[in-house]
Enzyme design. Sequence first.
Site, short mmCIF file in Angstrom:
data_model
loop_
_atom_site.label_atom_id
_atom_site.label_comp_id
_atom_site.label_asym_id
_atom_site.label_seq_id
_atom_site.Cartn_x
_atom_site.Cartn_y
_atom_site.Cartn_z
CD GLU A 96 -3.02 -0.80 2.03
OE1 GLU A 96 -4.46 -1.15 2.22
OE2 GLU A 96 -2.64 -0.80 3.48
CB CYS A 109 3.69 6.86 3.35
SG CYS A 109 4.03 6.00 4.18
CB CYS A 116 7.72 -5.31 8.78
SG CYS A 116 8.34 -4.47 9.76
CB CYS A 120 5.88 -2.63 16.09
SG CYS A 120 8.20 -2.42 15.46
CB CYS A 123 2.77 -2.10 12.99
SG CYS A 123 3.00 -1.79 11.49
N GLY A 180 7.17 -1.83 5.94
CA GLY A 180 8.33 -2.57 5.67
C GLY A 180 9.61 -1.69 6.73
CD GLU A 181 13.35 -0.29 9.25
OE1 GLU A 181 14.40 0.23 8.94
OE2 GLU A 181 12.91 -0.20 10.29
CB SER A 212 10.49 6.09 9.07
OG SER A 212 9.86 5.80 10.70
CG LEU A 235 12.28 6.81 21.46
CD1 LEU A 235 13.78 6.48 21.00
CD2 LEU A 235 12.03 8.54 21.45
CG HIS A 236 6.94 3.41 18.45
ND1 HIS A 236 6.19 4.79 17.77
CD2 HIS A 236 7.58 3.05 17.52
CE1 HIS A 236 6.22 4.98 16.74
NE2 HIS A 236 7.18 4.16 16.44
CG ASN A 311 -4.71 5.89 13.30
OD1 ASN A 311 -4.89 6.67 13.91
ND2 ASN A 311 -2.92 6.28 12.48
CB CYS A 354 1.16 6.89 11.82
SG CYS A 354 1.88 5.89 11.92
#
Length: 384
Positions: A96, A109, A116, A120, A123, A180-181, A212, A235-236, A311, A354
Amino acid sequence: MTEPNEPIDVLGMGPAELTALVAQWGGKPFRARQLMRWVHQRGAGSFDNMSDLARSFREQLSQHCRIGAPLVQTRQCSSDGTRKWLFDVGQGNAVETVFIPENDRGTLCISSQAGCTVGCPFCSTGYQGFNRNLSTAEIIGQLWHAKRELETERDAARVSDEAKNPADRVITNVVMMGMGEPLLNYDQVVGALHLMLDDNAYGLSRRRVTVSTSGVVPFMDRLAKDCPVALAVSLHAPNDALRDKLVPLNRKHPLSELLDACNRYLEYAPRDFITFEYIMLDGVNDTDQHAQELIDIARQVRCKFNLIPFNPFPQSGLKRSPATRVRLFAQRLIDAGLVTTVRKTRGDDIAAACGQLAGDVKDRTRINERLPHRATILMKEEHA
């Protein structure tokens, strides 16, 4: 990998590769620059339309090459103008891409992987597991298609005088914040970044292209020297104990290593700060103590904080911090002299906000079997 008789995809090729390709047919370097401008600036989907190229050159291109942008499976438009595309990248996988129009910019984006591996719990991409890295052509193809479609709509609106502000369809910023990272697909991502910056392709400023990362320290160091664009770090959490649970990569590269890498990156970065992204999870990372720990982190790295209201999606089991808590958390950081913004939620009615991007991934990691009920376990531990 291209099969012997398979056409060469020029979409993901940089200037050196295109120059070498053209040279095989006796062409000069300016022909490669012309080809780049046709493909990326004008959005040409066919070599036949490249009117200022010699007919013999166009015939060679048509015979040996292709412009292989990924096919669109679906497109959706949010009530707030946010646009989302689902791109087919083959073998049952789809990724996407999201466009966010604002008064002073248009941000695209982009995804870098089908799935991924970081996993996390907040996500939705991570819940789909991982299939493969995207090629440079598949990464840049998202920009190619979005630019082409949005500019076509803008031009049509100008002719019909239906749009009050046609410029809001122009892509001014690109963020590698989709599925993805990015730094775990390093070579292909850097190839795409170079095309985004190239004056014969998209001509974006380094300040307007952002990668990111969840904190892949060795590749942060490489990116600083190979292609230093703006950097955002997911970071989170403000301490290792919590970040180990929210961002599993932290177990390999803990906060001390990550912050040192951020400072090294700043020596090369086009901006004089790192953006720390911080998702606000109710009862998990949103207390006054967490805010104070972030203030302590800011004493070690020049940074700004981007607070992101969570979200929700069905599998997460997590909740968004109440708006009042987010405001108080932000104010505590601001009162400490830190630049802090709260991200406006965009496109959540089409699952384009996000953390909501999921696409369609044929997982080969079996992540949901290996890590069942991740969010439930996290919530129990935080409230114990």
